[in-house]
Each structure stands twice: as C-alpha cells, then as structure tokens.
Design a protein around this motif. Structure first.
Motif, PDB file in Angstrom:
ATOM      1  N   VAL A   1       5.228   0.346  15.891  1.00 54.98           N
ATOM      2  CA  VAL A   1       5.350  -1.059  16.294  1.00 54.98           C
ATOM      3  C   VAL A   1       4.297  -1.390  17.347  1.00 54.98           C
ATOM      4  O   VAL A   1       3.639  -2.438  17.274  1.00 54.98           O
ATOM      5  CB  VAL A   1       6.764  -1.346  16.830  1.00 54.98           C
ATOM      6  CG1 VAL A   1       6.821  -2.711  17.519  1.00 54.98           C
ATOM      7  CG2 VAL A   1       7.787  -1.294  15.701  1.00 54.98           C
ATOM      8  N   LEU A   2       4.135  -0.512  18.316  1.00 60.06           N
ATOM      9  CA  LEU A   2       3.139  -0.755  19.361  1.00 60.06           C
ATOM     10  C   LEU A   2       1.730  -0.822  18.784  1.00 60.06           C
ATOM     11  O   LEU A   2       0.928  -1.694  19.165  1.00 60.06           O
ATOM     12  CB  LEU A   2       3.214   0.342  20.427  1.00 60.06           C
ATOM     13  CG  LEU A   2       4.373   0.251  21.419  1.00 60.06           C
ATOM     14  CD1 LEU A   2       4.396   1.481  22.317  1.00 60.06           C
ATOM     15  CD2 LEU A   2       4.251  -1.008  22.263  1.00 60.06           C
ATOM     16  N   ARG A   3       1.403   0.100  17.884  1.00 57.69           N
ATOM     17  CA  ARG A   3       0.062   0.084  17.270  1.00 57.69           C
ATOM     18  C   ARG A   3      -0.167  -1.231  16.525  1.00 57.69           C
ATOM     19  O   ARG A   3      -1.251  -1.833  16.611  1.00 57.69           O
ATOM     20  CB  ARG A   3      -0.102   1.271  16.308  1.00 57.69           C
ATOM     21  CG  ARG A   3      -0.220   2.623  16.994  1.00 57.69           C
ATOM     22  CD  ARG A   3      -0.751   3.676  16.027  1.00 57.69           C
ATOM     23  NE  ARG A   3       0.087   3.831  14.849  1.00 57.69           N
ATOM     24  CZ  ARG A   3       1.131   4.677  14.780  1.00 57.69           C
ATOM     25  NH1 ARG A   3       1.450   5.417  15.832  1.00 57.69           N
ATOM     26  NH2 ARG A   3       1.829   4.784  13.674  1.00 57.69           N
ATOM     27  N   GLU A   4       0.840  -1.666  15.803  1.00 57.84           N
ATOM     28  CA  GLU A   4       0.691  -2.896  15.019  1.00 57.84           C
ATOM     29  C   GLU A   4       0.605  -4.123  15.923  1.00 57.84           C
ATOM     30  O   GLU A   4      -0.164  -5.057  15.645  1.00 57.84           O
ATOM     31  CB  GLU A   4       1.857  -3.005  14.038  1.00 57.84           C
ATOM     32  CG  GLU A   4       1.803  -1.935  12.948  1.00 57.84           C
ATOM     33  CD  GLU A   4       3.099  -1.794  12.158  1.00 57.84           C
ATOM     34  OE1 GLU A   4       3.128  -1.013  11.186  1.00 57.84           O
ATOM     35  OE2 GLU A   4       4.093  -2.465  12.527  1.00 57.84           O
ATOM     36  N   HIS A   5       1.367  -4.139  16.999  1.00 57.19           N
ATOM     37  CA  HIS A   5       1.262  -5.234  17.963  1.00 57.19           C
ATOM     38  C   HIS A   5      -0.134  -5.269  18.583  1.00 57.19           C
ATOM     39  O   HIS A   5      -0.713  -6.350  18.773  1.00 57.19           O
ATOM     40  CB  HIS A   5       2.313  -5.080  19.056  1.00 57.19           C
ATOM     41  CG  HIS A   5       3.679  -5.546  18.650  1.00 57.19           C
ATOM     42  ND1 HIS A   5       4.751  -5.582  19.512  1.00 57.19           N
ATOM     43  CD2 HIS A   5       4.153  -6.012  17.460  1.00 57.19           C
ATOM     44  CE1 HIS A   5       5.814  -6.048  18.882  1.00 57.19           C
ATOM     45  NE2 HIS A   5       5.477  -6.294  17.638  1.00 57.19           N
TER      46      HIS A   5
ATOM     47  N   ALA B   1      -2.874  -4.272  17.252  1.00 61.66           N
ATOM     48  CA  ALA B   1      -3.823  -4.740  16.240  1.00 61.66           C
ATOM     49  C   ALA B   1      -3.786  -6.264  16.131  1.00 61.66           C
ATOM     50  O   ALA B   1      -4.833  -6.921  16.003  1.00 61.66           O
ATOM     51  CB  ALA B   1      -3.520  -4.094  14.888  1.00 61.66           C
ATOM     52  N   VAL B   2      -2.598  -6.836  16.182  1.00 61.82           N
ATOM     53  CA  VAL B   2      -2.474  -8.297  16.143  1.00 61.82           C
ATOM     54  C   VAL B   2      -3.141  -8.905  17.363  1.00 61.82           C
ATOM     55  O   VAL B   2      -3.933  -9.860  17.257  1.00 61.82           O
ATOM     56  CB  VAL B   2      -0.990  -8.722  16.077  1.00 61.82           C
ATOM     57  CG1 VAL B   2      -0.868 -10.238  16.222  1.00 61.82           C
ATOM     58  CG2 VAL B   2      -0.348  -8.273  14.761  1.00 61.82           C
ATOM     59  N   ALA B   3      -2.830  -8.368  18.547  1.00 58.35           N
ATOM     60  CA  ALA B   3      -3.397  -8.918  19.782  1.00 58.35           C
ATOM     61  C   ALA B   3      -4.912  -8.804  19.796  1.00 58.35           C
ATOM     62  O   ALA B   3      -5.614  -9.730  20.247  1.00 58.35           O
ATOM     63  CB  ALA B   3      -2.797  -8.192  20.990  1.00 58.35           C
TER      64      ALA B   3
ATOM     65  N   ALA C   1      -6.111 -11.173  12.128  1.00 60.63           N
ATOM     66  CA  ALA C   1      -4.798 -11.333  12.750  1.00 60.63           C
ATOM     67  C   ALA C   1      -3.714 -11.457  11.687  1.00 60.63           C
ATOM     68  O   ALA C   1      -2.624 -10.871  11.813  1.00 60.63           O
ATOM     69  CB  ALA C   1      -4.797 -12.553  13.662  1.00 60.63           C
ATOM     70  N   GLN C   2      -4.005 -12.212  10.627  1.00 63.50           N
ATOM     71  CA  GLN C   2      -3.028 -12.352   9.554  1.00 63.50           C
ATOM     72  C   GLN C   2      -2.798 -11.031   8.830  1.00 63.50           C
ATOM     73  O   GLN C   2      -1.663 -10.681   8.514  1.00 63.50           O
ATOM     74  CB  GLN C   2      -3.486 -13.428   8.566  1.00 63.50           C
ATOM     75  CG  GLN C   2      -3.331 -14.847   9.073  1.00 63.50           C
ATOM     76  CD  GLN C   2      -3.653 -15.868   8.010  1.00 63.50           C
ATOM     77  OE1 GLN C   2      -4.670 -15.782   7.319  1.00 63.50           O
ATOM     78  NE2 GLN C   2      -2.790 -16.864   7.869  1.00 63.50           N
ATOM     79  N   ASP C   3      -3.876 -10.295   8.582  1.00 67.52           N
ATOM     80  CA  ASP C   3      -3.727  -8.999   7.911  1.00 67.52           C
ATOM     81  C   ASP C   3      -2.876  -8.041   8.749  1.00 67.52           C
ATOM     82  O   ASP C   3      -2.001  -7.342   8.225  1.00 67.52           O
ATOM     83  CB  ASP C   3      -5.102  -8.375   7.651  1.00 67.52           C
ATOM     84  CG  ASP C   3      -5.847  -9.068   6.524  1.00 67.52           C
ATOM     85  OD1 ASP C   3      -5.214  -9.812   5.753  1.00 67.52           O
ATOM     86  OD2 ASP C   3      -7.083  -8.863   6.415  1.00 67.52           O
ATOM     87  N   ALA C   4      -3.166  -7.998  10.067  1.00 64.32           N
ATOM     88  CA  ALA C   4      -2.416  -7.097  10.950  1.00 64.32           C
ATOM     89  C   ALA C   4      -0.947  -7.502  11.017  1.00 64.32           C
ATOM     90  O   ALA C   4      -0.050  -6.650  10.984  1.00 64.32           O
ATOM     91  CB  ALA C   4      -3.034  -7.103  12.344  1.00 64.32           C
ATOM     92  N   LEU C   5      -0.697  -8.801  11.094  1.00 71.37           N
ATOM     93  CA  LEU C   5       0.692  -9.271  11.160  1.00 71.37           C
ATOM     94  C   LEU C   5       1.411  -9.041   9.837  1.00 71.37           C
ATOM     95  O   LEU C   5       2.590  -8.651   9.818  1.00 71.37           O
ATOM     96  CB  LEU C   5       0.722 -10.750  11.526  1.00 71.37           C
ATOM     97  CG  LEU C   5       2.122 -11.348  11.710  1.00 71.37           C
ATOM     98  CD1 LEU C   5       2.837 -10.700  12.885  1.00 71.37           C
ATOM     99  CD2 LEU C   5       2.031 -12.854  11.916  1.00 71.37           C
ATOM    100  N   ARG C   6       0.708  -9.243   8.726  1.00 65.55           N
ATOM    101  CA  ARG C   6       1.322  -9.024   7.414  1.00 65.55           C
ATOM    102  C   ARG C   6       1.757  -7.560   7.273  1.00 65.55           C
ATOM    103  O   ARG C   6       2.857  -7.271   6.777  1.00 65.55           O
ATOM    104  CB  ARG C   6       0.343  -9.409   6.302  1.00 65.55           C
ATOM    105  CG  ARG C   6       0.949  -9.371   4.910  1.00 65.55           C
ATOM    106  CD  ARG C   6      -0.054  -9.784   3.853  1.00 65.55           C
ATOM    107  NE  ARG C   6      -0.408 -11.206   3.937  1.00 65.55           N
ATOM    108  CZ  ARG C   6      -1.574 -11.660   4.392  1.00 65.55           C
ATOM    109  NH1 ARG C   6      -2.504 -10.806   4.822  1.00 65.55           N
ATOM    110  NH2 ARG C   6      -1.822 -12.951   4.420  1.00 65.55           N
TER     111      ARG C   6
END
Length: 232
Positions: free
Chosen positions: A185-189, A191-193, A204-209
C-alpha cells in the motif's frame, strides 16, 4: 456486542446525537472491531452514550441503508456479512470517480502542493506501520484518498463513495494484516504521489488503477480463510 467495559465516547454538543452514534458504530464495523454477525444492543448503546432510544434507532436505520447491519424487528440487530457484489459495485464507482479526480489534480496548477499533502499522509502511515498500528495505518489510507477528492473540490462525492464503500472497506481491512500488504500500500501510494508531483496525469491514473485493483484481487483467498464473514 459487550459495551459495558467500553469507555464512554465523548459527546459533541455541536452535533446531533444520531450521527455520533452512527460514526461510532460505522468505524467499528468497517475496521472489523465489530465483525459480521456481531449482535448490537440498543440498550447498551443508549447507556454508553447517554442518549435516548431515538438517535440510536436512527443511527441503526442509516447503517441499514448502507447495508452494514441487518435489523430483525422485535428480535435483533446484527452486523451484516460482507457482500462481494456490493463490494464490486462500490469498487466500480470509486475507481470511476477517483481516476478522474487524480487526473484533475495532476493537471492542476497546485499539483505540487497536493503531492506534499499526500507525502504527509504517507509519512504518518509509515510511522504507524513501524509502531504496528494497523488501525491507524488503515485510517491513513482513507485520509490519502480523501485528499484527492478534497483537492478537486468534490468532497460531496467523497461522502457518496464512502456511503457505498462499507463492504469493500471491510475486505481491505481484512486483508491488511497479511504479510507484505501494508508495505505494498505504501509503495502504491508513493507512486501516485510521485506522478501527481510530476504533473503526470496518465502516470497518476495508472498508479491509482493498480492500487485500487488490489482491493478485490485477494477476495477469494479471504473468503476461504474467513467464510463466516461473507454472504454465501
């Protein structure tokens, strides 16, 4: 549900009574402090809060609208099983809205400031995880996503998404203690940030998806481990 040993919640005189009971119960349901099948005593809630029966009844009716409790008149009120179909519907709704929200944020002039706010939430999550505070970590996860909604000025849509997300939130909370889940979860957050900071809307959309897709990916495993928690 045994509330006789629970600390009395602080009452907020600036708020109506029913929402206070609702928020108290909803938080405990989605964090699985009150797992599916838990009996809810109206008398215990009245005693815990010092409220009359009316706000307790109204809070339970609102929880029933979110399909988080099942009320059997003159018999019992119980926390509802996790419904995978309702979770899938909530996931579709949230993904549709939040992907557009993160795109809007990344393309906006204030994207660097929003990324800094996201970084602050991530830092708190990191600290809580280091302390083994999974409930705090989970609350931080919700804060992270709320920042995206608030940044686009669509807080009312966050409230709508929240209203439909009780079942998928319980799936996420059930999965959180599994090895490696919180770290992912932290890694994915992050990536979004990072994509928001770069003004990279597509990234940002790819990371959030990717992040949101994991919410249901492990549902079959969770059903196998906790079959009593799910609606058959």
């Amino acid at each position: 549900m045994d509330l006789t040993r629970s600390a009395r919640p602080s009452r907020d005189p600036s708020r109506h009574a029913a929402p206070q009971v609702f928020d108290y119960l909803r938080e405990r349901i989605i964090t699985l402090e009150m797992p599916p099948g838990t009996l809810i005593s109206r008398a215990e809630l009245q005693d815990l809060f010092g409220f009359s029966s009316t706000p307790v009844r109204d809070a339970l009716l609102k929880l029933q609208e979110e399909q988080l409790v099942e009320i059997f008149p003159q018999h019992a009120t119980v926390v509802s099983p996790i419904d995978l179909e309702l979770a899938r519907q909530a996931h579709f709704l949230r993904r549709s809205i939040e992907l557009e929200a993160v795109r809007t944020v990344a393309l906006g002039e204030g994207h660097a400031a929003i990324a800094a706010r996201l970084d602050g939430v991530i830092a708190l999550q990191d600290e809580r995880l280091a302390r083994g505070d999974l409930p705090g970590f989970d609350a931080g996860d919700r804060d992270f996503h709320r920042v995206l909604f608030d940044a686009t000025g669509i807080h009312s849509l966050w409230l709508m998404v929240r209203r439909y997300s009780g079942h998928i939130d319980r799936i996420r909370r059930l999965h959180l203690p599994m090895p490696g889940k919180a770290e992912r979860v932290l890694r994915e957050h992050r990536a979004v940030a990072a994509a928001v900071r770069a003004g990279d809307a597509a990234g940002a959309q790819d990371a959030l998806r990717t992040h949101l897709s994991n919410s249901l990916a492990y549902a079959p495993d969770l059903v196998a481990l906790w079959p009593a928690y799910f609606r058959s």
